[in-house]
Design an enzyme around this catalytic site. Structure first.
Site, PDB file in Angstrom:
ATOM      1  N   TYR A 180       0.924  -1.301   0.366  1.00 19.16           N
ATOM      2  CA  TYR A 180       0.234  -0.398   0.196  1.00 19.16           C
ATOM      3  C   TYR A 180       1.148   1.679   0.321  1.00 19.16           C
ATOM      4  O   TYR A 180       1.663   1.206   0.076  1.00 19.16           O
ATOM      5  CB  TYR A 180      -1.044   0.322   1.116  1.00 19.16           C
ATOM      6  CG  TYR A 180      -0.042   0.201   2.977  1.00 19.16           C
ATOM      7  CD1 TYR A 180      -0.321   1.644   2.741  1.00 19.16           C
ATOM      8  CD2 TYR A 180       0.388  -0.779   3.439  1.00 19.16           C
ATOM      9  CE1 TYR A 180       0.398   1.621   4.522  1.00 19.16           C
ATOM     10  CE2 TYR A 180       0.528  -0.930   4.943  1.00 19.16           C
ATOM     11  CZ  TYR A 180       0.923   0.456   4.986  1.00 19.16           C
ATOM     12  OH  TYR A 180       1.986   0.642   6.616  1.00 19.16           O
ATOM     13  N   CYS A 181       0.149   2.613  -0.403  1.00 17.77           N
ATOM     14  CA  CYS A 181       1.021   3.612  -0.636  1.00 17.77           C
ATOM     15  C   CYS A 181       0.156   4.314  -0.087  1.00 17.77           C
ATOM     16  O   CYS A 181      -0.192   3.716   1.045  1.00 17.77           O
ATOM     17  CB  CYS A 181       1.232   4.187  -2.111  1.00 17.77           C
ATOM     18  SG  CYS A 181       0.579   4.338  -2.837  1.00 17.77           S
ATOM     19  N   ALA A 182      -0.105   5.939  -0.413  1.00 20.38           N
ATOM     20  CA  ALA A 182      -1.103   6.707   0.564  1.00 20.38           C
ATOM     21  C   ALA A 182      -2.128   6.655   0.266  1.00 20.38           C
ATOM     22  O   ALA A 182      -3.571   6.488   0.867  1.00 20.38           O
ATOM     23  CB  ALA A 182      -0.406   8.185   0.755  1.00 20.38           C
TER      24      ALA A 182
END
Length: 226
Positions: free
Chosen positions: A93-95
């Site tokens: 996951y990222c932001a």
């Protein structure tokens, strides 16, 4: 590689033999992350800051080009870090589940693991963590002066199968004259909430949960969390 893009966190939590990987920059990870996740950033703090500046001044196209050059340069190191993970499933996951995690999917194209990308990224993880505190529990507080063995009582209760939440352990702070002496680095408020959320969700909902009566230090942190 088998890619499963845009998976909901509720579904990701059910996946066995998995490693959670936060691909945001180290500064973001330090502020708060999914409990137990490791950080393999696609961009360094400095690179991410430069990408933001490029986006604001020169536009998206130039920022994407710069990002691709950074990712290409860091790919060997990224692959080396992922090679140490022997899990069948990798949850990344990222932001917000956007370009960084999609870029990591491309880097991991030849990975033997199945790749799952969290829909809406860390934003959805935070929402899920905080929503857990809307689930009410019967809480029993064990009180007593400093040094009377409250923590030992909780540890023994845990061994015997009672629901307990170790606030000292979660906060890396004893909430007394001993403070953080001899303990690991204290988590941020955001990380404390994430960690507490995991314990709050995992306890048996049919029975009371026992916690230790603590100082204003804990009451302040819990006020922000619950």
């Amino acid at each position: 590689m088998k890619t499963n893009s845009g998976i909901l966190i509720e579904s990701a939590l059910k996946i066995k033999d998995s490693a959670w990987v936060d691909v945001r920059c180290p500064r973001e990870f330090s502020k708060g992350h999914f409990t137990g996740a490791i950080n393999i950033p696609i961009f360094s703090d400095d690179e991410y800051e430069k990408l933001g500046t490029t986006y604001r001044i020169k536009g998206q196209e130039e920022a994407v080009k710069l990002g691709e050059s950074y990712a290409k340069k860091s790919t060997p190191d990224i692959l080396n870090q992922f090679s140490s993970l022997n899990n069948q499933n990798l949850i990344i996951y990222c932001a917000r589940g956007g370009m960084r995690s999609k870029g990591m999917e491309m880097i991991l194209d030849d990975s033997p693991s199945s790749i799952y990308r969290i829909d809406k990224g860390y934003k959805s993880i935070r929402k899920y963590s905080l929503s857990a505190f809307s689930e009410k529990r019967t809480v029993v507080i064990i009180a007593g002066s400093t040094g009377t063995g409250k923590t030992d009582i909780l540890k023994n209760m845990k061994i015997k199968g009672y629901n307990i939440i170790d606030l000292e352990g979660l906060a890396s702070h004893r909430g007394s004259a001993f403070g953080d002496l001899g303990l690991k680095e204290q988590p941020t408020q955001q990380q404390f909430e994430n960690n507490l959320s995991i314990d709050w969700q995992n306890i048996d909902k049919e029975y009371p949960v026992f916690i230790e009566s603590e100082s204003d230090y804990y009451r302040t942190r819990l006020t922000h969390s619950l």
